[in-house]
Motif scaffolding. Structure first.
Motif, PDB file in Angstrom:
ATOM      1  N   ALA A   4       4.984  25.537  10.520  1.00  0.00           N
ATOM      2  CA  ALA A   4       4.297  26.931  10.185  1.00  0.00           C
ATOM      3  C   ALA A   4       3.092  27.067  10.680  1.00  0.00           C
ATOM      4  CB  ALA A   4       4.070  26.722   8.608  1.00  0.00           C
ATOM      5  N   GLU A   5       2.161  26.191  11.124  1.00  0.00           N
ATOM      6  CA  GLU A   5       0.921  26.417  11.525  1.00  0.00           C
ATOM      7  C   GLU A   5       0.199  25.300  12.559  1.00  0.00           C
ATOM      8  OE1 GLU A   5      -2.439  29.327  10.044  1.00  0.00           O
ATOM      9  OE2 GLU A   5      -2.542  27.516   9.005  1.00  0.00           O
ATOM     10  N   LEU A   6      -0.590  25.764  13.209  1.00  0.00           N
ATOM     11  CA  LEU A   6      -1.530  24.748  14.067  1.00  0.00           C
ATOM     12  C   LEU A   6      -2.949  25.071  14.088  1.00  0.00           C
ATOM     13  CD1 LEU A   6      -1.531  22.674  16.629  1.00  0.00           C
ATOM     14  CD2 LEU A   6      -1.171  24.844  17.900  1.00  0.00           C
ATOM     15  N   ASP A   7      -3.674  23.924  13.928  1.00  0.00           N
ATOM     16  CA  ASP A   7      -5.155  24.039  13.979  1.00  0.00           C
ATOM     17  C   ASP A   7      -5.583  22.629  15.116  1.00  0.00           C
ATOM     18  OD1 ASP A   7      -7.542  24.700  13.707  1.00  0.00           O
ATOM     19  OD2 ASP A   7      -7.765  23.759  11.625  1.00  0.00           O
ATOM     20  N   CYS A   8      -6.585  23.178  15.623  1.00  0.00           N
ATOM     21  CA  CYS A   8      -7.106  22.418  16.878  1.00  0.00           C
ATOM     22  C   CYS A   8      -8.539  22.277  16.861  1.00  0.00           C
ATOM     23  CB  CYS A   8      -6.873  22.685  18.229  1.00  0.00           C
ATOM     24  SG  CYS A   8      -5.027  23.055  18.646  1.00  0.00           S
ATOM     25  N   TRP A   9      -9.275  21.050  17.406  1.00  0.00           N
ATOM     26  CA  TRP A   9     -10.704  21.011  17.437  1.00  0.00           C
ATOM     27  C   TRP A   9     -10.914  19.900  18.541  1.00  0.00           C
ATOM     28  CZ3 TRP A   9      -7.469  18.957  13.576  1.00  0.00           C
ATOM     29  CH2 TRP A   9      -7.497  17.557  13.596  1.00  0.00           C
ATOM     30  N   GLU A  10     -12.065  19.969  18.949  1.00  0.00           N
ATOM     31  CA  GLU A  10     -12.304  19.060  19.971  1.00  0.00           C
ATOM     32  C   GLU A  10     -13.625  17.926  19.682  1.00  0.00           C
ATOM     33  OE1 GLU A  10     -15.234  21.512  22.764  1.00  0.00           O
ATOM     34  OE2 GLU A  10     -13.204  21.772  23.083  1.00  0.00           O
ATOM     35  N   VAL A  11     -13.461  16.903  20.002  1.00  0.00           N
ATOM     36  CA  VAL A  11     -14.416  15.762  19.797  1.00  0.00           C
ATOM     37  C   VAL A  11     -14.967  15.129  21.047  1.00  0.00           C
ATOM     38  CG1 VAL A  11     -15.035  13.448  18.482  1.00  0.00           C
ATOM     39  CG2 VAL A  11     -13.382  15.182  17.624  1.00  0.00           C
ATOM     40  N   VAL A  12     -16.180  15.012  21.286  1.00  0.00           N
ATOM     41  CA  VAL A  12     -16.882  14.305  22.587  1.00  0.00           C
ATOM     42  C   VAL A  12     -17.220  12.932  21.960  1.00  0.00           C
ATOM     43  CG1 VAL A  12     -18.731  14.080  24.295  1.00  0.00           C
ATOM     44  CG2 VAL A  12     -17.991  16.452  23.041  1.00  0.00           C
ATOM     45  N   GLU A  13     -16.459  11.840  22.674  1.00  0.00           N
ATOM     46  CA  GLU A  13     -16.452  10.465  22.233  1.00  0.00           C
ATOM     47  C   GLU A  13     -17.745   9.823  22.774  1.00  0.00           C
ATOM     48  OE1 GLU A  13     -14.485   9.114  20.517  1.00  0.00           O
ATOM     49  OE2 GLU A  13     -13.019  10.581  20.355  1.00  0.00           O
ATOM     50  N   ALA A  14     -17.806   8.572  22.401  1.00  0.00           N
ATOM     51  CA  ALA A  14     -19.382   7.996  22.822  1.00  0.00           C
ATOM     52  C   ALA A  14     -19.490   7.954  24.494  1.00  0.00           C
ATOM     53  CB  ALA A  14     -19.394   6.648  22.188  1.00  0.00           C
ATOM     54  N   GLU A  15     -18.411   7.621  25.087  1.00  0.00           N
ATOM     55  CA  GLU A  15     -18.454   7.413  26.249  1.00  0.00           C
ATOM     56  C   GLU A  15     -18.450   9.094  27.131  1.00  0.00           C
ATOM     57  OE1 GLU A  15     -16.212   6.501  24.530  1.00  0.00           O
ATOM     58  OE2 GLU A  15     -16.516   4.302  24.307  1.00  0.00           O
ATOM     59  N   GLY A  16     -18.482   9.883  26.498  1.00  0.00           N
ATOM     60  CA  GLY A  16     -18.585  11.315  27.084  1.00  0.00           C
ATOM     61  C   GLY A  16     -17.427  11.806  27.197  1.00  0.00           C
ATOM     62  N   GLU A  17     -16.193  11.334  27.078  1.00  0.00           N
ATOM     63  CA  GLU A  17     -14.847  11.690  27.146  1.00  0.00           C
ATOM     64  C   GLU A  17     -14.731  12.950  26.033  1.00  0.00           C
ATOM     65  OE1 GLU A  17     -10.216  10.134  27.671  1.00  0.00           O
ATOM     66  OE2 GLU A  17     -11.705   8.842  26.584  1.00  0.00           O
ATOM     67  N   LEU A  18     -13.950  13.623  26.463  1.00  0.00           N
ATOM     68  CA  LEU A  18     -13.736  14.946  25.653  1.00  0.00           C
ATOM     69  C   LEU A  18     -12.166  14.647  25.272  1.00  0.00           C
ATOM     70  CD1 LEU A  18     -14.398  17.610  24.420  1.00  0.00           C
ATOM     71  CD2 LEU A  18     -13.663  18.640  26.411  1.00  0.00           C
ATOM     72  N   GLU A  33       1.039  16.427  10.537  1.00  0.00           N
ATOM     73  CA  GLU A  33       1.003  15.358  11.677  1.00  0.00           C
ATOM     74  C   GLU A  33      -0.203  15.867  12.306  1.00  0.00           C
ATOM     75  OE1 GLU A  33       3.714  13.842  15.244  1.00  0.00           O
ATOM     76  OE2 GLU A  33       4.603  15.349  13.909  1.00  0.00           O
ATOM     77  N   MET A  34      -0.799  14.754  12.811  1.00  0.00           N
ATOM     78  CA  MET A  34      -1.951  14.736  13.584  1.00  0.00           C
ATOM     79  C   MET A  34      -1.985  14.066  14.944  1.00  0.00           C
ATOM     80  SD  MET A  34      -5.963  14.437  12.698  1.00  0.00           S
ATOM     81  CE  MET A  34      -6.050  12.539  12.812  1.00  0.00           C
ATOM     82  N   LEU A  35      -2.290  14.810  16.050  1.00  0.00           N
ATOM     83  CA  LEU A  35      -2.161  14.278  17.357  1.00  0.00           C
ATOM     84  C   LEU A  35      -3.248  14.460  18.157  1.00  0.00           C
ATOM     85  CD1 LEU A  35       1.329  15.847  18.334  1.00  0.00           C
ATOM     86  CD2 LEU A  35       1.173  13.705  17.515  1.00  0.00           C
ATOM     87  N   CYS A  36      -3.379  13.651  19.192  1.00  0.00           N
ATOM     88  CA  CYS A  36      -4.886  13.407  19.840  1.00  0.00           C
ATOM     89  C   CYS A  36      -4.261  13.117  21.226  1.00  0.00           C
ATOM     90  CB  CYS A  36      -5.490  12.206  19.483  1.00  0.00           C
ATOM     91  SG  CYS A  36      -6.743  11.663  20.656  1.00  0.00           S
ATOM     92  N   GLY A  37      -5.246  14.021  22.191  1.00  0.00           N
ATOM     93  CA  GLY A  37      -4.852  13.878  23.472  1.00  0.00           C
ATOM     94  C   GLY A  37      -6.067  14.094  24.472  1.00  0.00           C
ATOM     95  N   THR A  38      -6.164  13.867  25.558  1.00  0.00           N
ATOM     96  CA  THR A  38      -7.184  13.823  26.573  1.00  0.00           C
ATOM     97  C   THR A  38      -7.042  14.813  27.540  1.00  0.00           C
ATOM     98  OG1 THR A  38      -6.643  12.105  27.741  1.00  0.00           O
ATOM     99  CG2 THR A  38      -8.074  11.589  25.911  1.00  0.00           C
TER     100      THR A  38
END
Length: 707
Positions: free
Chosen positions: A664-678, A690-695
């Motif tokens: 039905a719908e999708l929501d996204c956000w971004e997080v900067v990790e401690a190592e600087g990885e987005l 369901e929640m998914l994570c990618g780089t």
């Protein structure tokens, strides 16, 4: 007569007896039981109930820390009385009258001596300091409970309410409707394991309903509502006693081991239609938890916490004010109520759906190591709005035809940059896509708890599916722009700065002197004094119309089910959309302002258009612009695809299959990790969550899909 636990005294030997008498006078008597002796009674206070036809109280509870007494009456009102001063007067008058001896003594015939009430005139007759008149309707308040600093009241109107005390006044935070058909709610009981049990009568049964599992724990056939009853539950048995036709009936049921094992508790009773991430809450000595809000066809919205380590979704609060399905959610972050402080995650949440109903809440999520979920969520109901509210106020409406009774809100978006804190009462604006073919703009006055319709337009002439608002700023000012998409595949772009500024100016001219009308649903009636003009507006509301769209493009061949806008570093705007035909469309816009005054003219120029037919095998119900050259799309075909945007084309990078059917719908956000990885996170909803994570690399993406 009613009993109430007496704070500071043992409950097995002492209690407070409240008695209502003639002319609305209510007496507070302390009754102490002494083994082998007659009960000891002391008059503690006298209170005056507000005038009404049936002038007596039905329940009461003490607030020991504040020195107050809250009670409910037969008219459905909640009343707040001071009791600390009454206690002082009672002790002084008792010592004077009885010379330091026992204030009341019963003889061997157990008849109360008249000295207990003869000198009641020495006590002041207290009036209520706070009154919520008719809070539970005309059927009366059935119980009042104090738990963890909050006040809970129940009534025979089918709801129970949570209140708090603020500046010595009662304030309603929210109301709950346990389940359909449970109109006679009698009592609330909080269990040691954190569950809330709702006791009441449903048809001809006595029901114990669990708020945690949303199901009946016990259902006892008793013939219907009984005013004299008692229920006791223990690990060994459940006992229910009641009076029926003058006979005392007893129901005894031995506890049986539960053979049902819940493998995974459900979040909603039906499919999830929308999801939004509010943010993250940091809990000391715990991980950081993500807080989401979901809406469903079961007419409820749920605030929940997702734990990435345990992969568990824990509900924090459930919102049950809607009378039809919850179709869309929107929120605005920012500090809110002064009573909660500045800590935690604060947001203003809007939910909308069927029956043209919008509800607004203030949410505050904080870390709570004492709770099982480690996160506590407080909900305050701010305002609500229904388009047909003026219809319900009409006389002889049965002789008229109601226009479009099934209007639904398909999408909501909060207009950014409209927090006018310089005004006496700040505004918040939001736009709604409606199934009747209109685009509507609403204004929220949080201080006045009013949500009013500011402007509307029926430009699309068909169901509007999606809306997205964005703010264009430059050195000379700012413009509020809106994008709307309909079932014919068209996307229209509006300049809504004018209606917003008109609403702000109207409130500014009023200088905050006029109070909002009680049941007003029109902006003009909200701002004008109560005159013949405003009365006419209440009966036949007329709303300002939006100006014609700046530009309209045909992006798809059928309905647009997903829409997202992102500003580029150059100050342009990428508009991505997905359709029922499985196609994806991306266009690049530039805002052009006229010469001279900025208000003189605003235009949009389409610099680039990219379309990808048959990007998915089914409806594209979720799309998100992660970066100017990176898009994410999700479809009912259960594929999550990452796209690289190039001039004139969209190149697929990778595809992931997810497990949620009927997306039905999708929501996204971004997080900067401690190592600087987005890292990019996305949450999908439909027949599940369901929640998914990618780089993604910060370097330019290659032409070929990565391994």
């Amino acid at each position: 007569l009613s009993w109430a636990p007496r704070p500071g005294l043992p409950p097995d030997t002492a209690a407070a007896l409240l008695a209502s008498g003639p002319d609305g006078e209510m007496l507070w008597l302390d009754v102490t039981h002494r083994p082998g002796q007659a009960p000891w009674v002391q008059l503690m206070g006298r209170y005056l109930l507000p005038p009404c036809k049936q002038r007596w109280h039905t329940c009461a509870a003490f607030l020991p820390l504040e020195g107050l007494l809250v009670c409910g009456d037969r008219r459905g009102s909640l009343l707040l009385f001071p009791c600390s001063s009454s206690s002082e007067w009672a002790s002084e008058s008792t010592s004077i009258v009885n010379g330091g001896s026992d204030p009341v003594v019963e003889d061997s015939s157990n008849e109360l001596e008249p000295s207990c009430l003869l000198h009641k005139g020495a006590l002041p007759l207290e009036s209520p300091t706070s009154v919520l008149f008719g809070l539970h309707g005309k059927t009366g308040v059935t119980s009042v409970t104090v738990h963890r600093g909050y006040i809970y009241s129940t009534g025979r109107d089918g709801v129970y309410r949570q209140l708090r005390l603020r500046d010595q006044q009662l304030e309603v935070l929210q109301k709950h409707r346990p389940c359909k058909g449970l109109q006679w709610i009698e009592e609330l009981r909080f269990t040691s394991d954190g569950d809330l049990l709702v006791l009441g009568f449903h048809a001809d049964n006595f029901v114990v309903w669990s708020s945690r599992t949303s199901e009946n724990v016990h259902c006892i056939p008793c013939g219907g509502g009984h005013r004299s009853w008692s229920y006791c539950s223990s690990p060994l048995a459940n006992v229910f006693a009641f009076i029926k036709s003058g006979d005392v009936m007893l129901y005894h049921h031995k506890a049986e081991p539960c053979e049902q094992q819940v493998l995974l508790a459900s979040l909603h009773g039906r499919e999830i239609t929308c999801v939004r991430r509010l943010g993250a809450v940091e809990v000391p000595s715990h991980a950081t938890f993500n807080v989401f809000v979901t809406g469903s066809e079961d007419t409820t919205a749920c605030v929940l916490m997702l734990n990435e380590k345990s992969r568990a979704a824990v509900p924090l609060a459930r919102l049950s004010d809607h009378i039809s399905s919850v179709r869309t959610l929107a929120f605005a972050m920012g500090p809110g109520d002064e009573g909660f402080g500045d800590e935690g995650l604060s947001a203003l949440l809007f939910s909308a759906g069927g029956r043209a109903q919008i509800e607004c809440y203030r949410l505050l999520c904080t870390g709570d190591t004492a709770s099982e979920s480690a996160v506590a969520c407080q909900v305050i109901h701010v305002a609500s709005h229904r388009l047909d509210k003026h219809w319900e106020q009409k006389k002889n409406r049965h002789k008229l035809v109601k226009m479009d009774p099934e209007t639904r809100y398909m999408s909501l978006t909060v207009v950014p940059g409209t927090s006018t804190k310089q005004l006496p009462t700040p505004w918040k604006f939001l736009a709604a896509a409606c199934s009747d073919g209109s685009v509507r703009i609403f204004g929220l006055l949080e201080a006045a708890q009013k949500l009013v319709l500011v402007a509307e337009s029926f430009h699309h002439q068909r169901c509007v599916l999606k809306v997205e608002a964005f703010l264009h700023t430059w050195a000379g000012g700012e413009r509020h722009l809106l994008c709307s998409a309909a079932t014919d595949g068209s996307i229209a772009f509006w300049d809504i700065t004018g209606p917003i500024m008109d609403a702000v100016d109207a409130l500014h001219q009023a200088e905050g002197e006029m109070q909002p009308l009680g049941e007003c649903c029109c902006l003009a009636a909200l701002l004008l004094p109560l005159t013949k003009v405003s009365v006419a507006l209440l009966t036949e509301p007329v709303y300002p119309a939006l100006e014609a769209p700046l530009v309209t493009i045909m992006a798809h061949s059928c309905g647009v089910n997903s829409l997202h806008i992102r500003e580029t570093p150059e100050g342009r705007y990428l508009v991505a959309s997905g359709s029922d035909d499985g196609s994806i469309h991306v266009c690049l816009l530039e805002v052009a302002l006229g010469r001279g005054e900025a208000v003189a003219g605003t235009s949009l120029q389409v610099l680039e258009r990219v379309s990808r037919p048959c990007a998915h095998a089914a409806h594209v119900t979720g799309i998100w612009v992660l970066r100017p050259n990176l898009l994410l799309s999700a479809s009912v075909d259960q594929r999550l695809t990452l796209w690289n945007r190039h001039p004139g084309e969209l190149v697929p990078l990778s595809t992931t299959f997810f497990h949620v059917p009927d997306l039905a719908e999708l929501d996204c956000w971004e997080v900067v990790e401690a190592e600087g990885e987005l890292r990019y996170y996305c949450v999908l909803c439909g027949q599940g969550l369901e929640m998914l994570c990618g780089t993604a690399s910060s370097k330019p993406l290659p032409q070929k899909a990565p391994q």
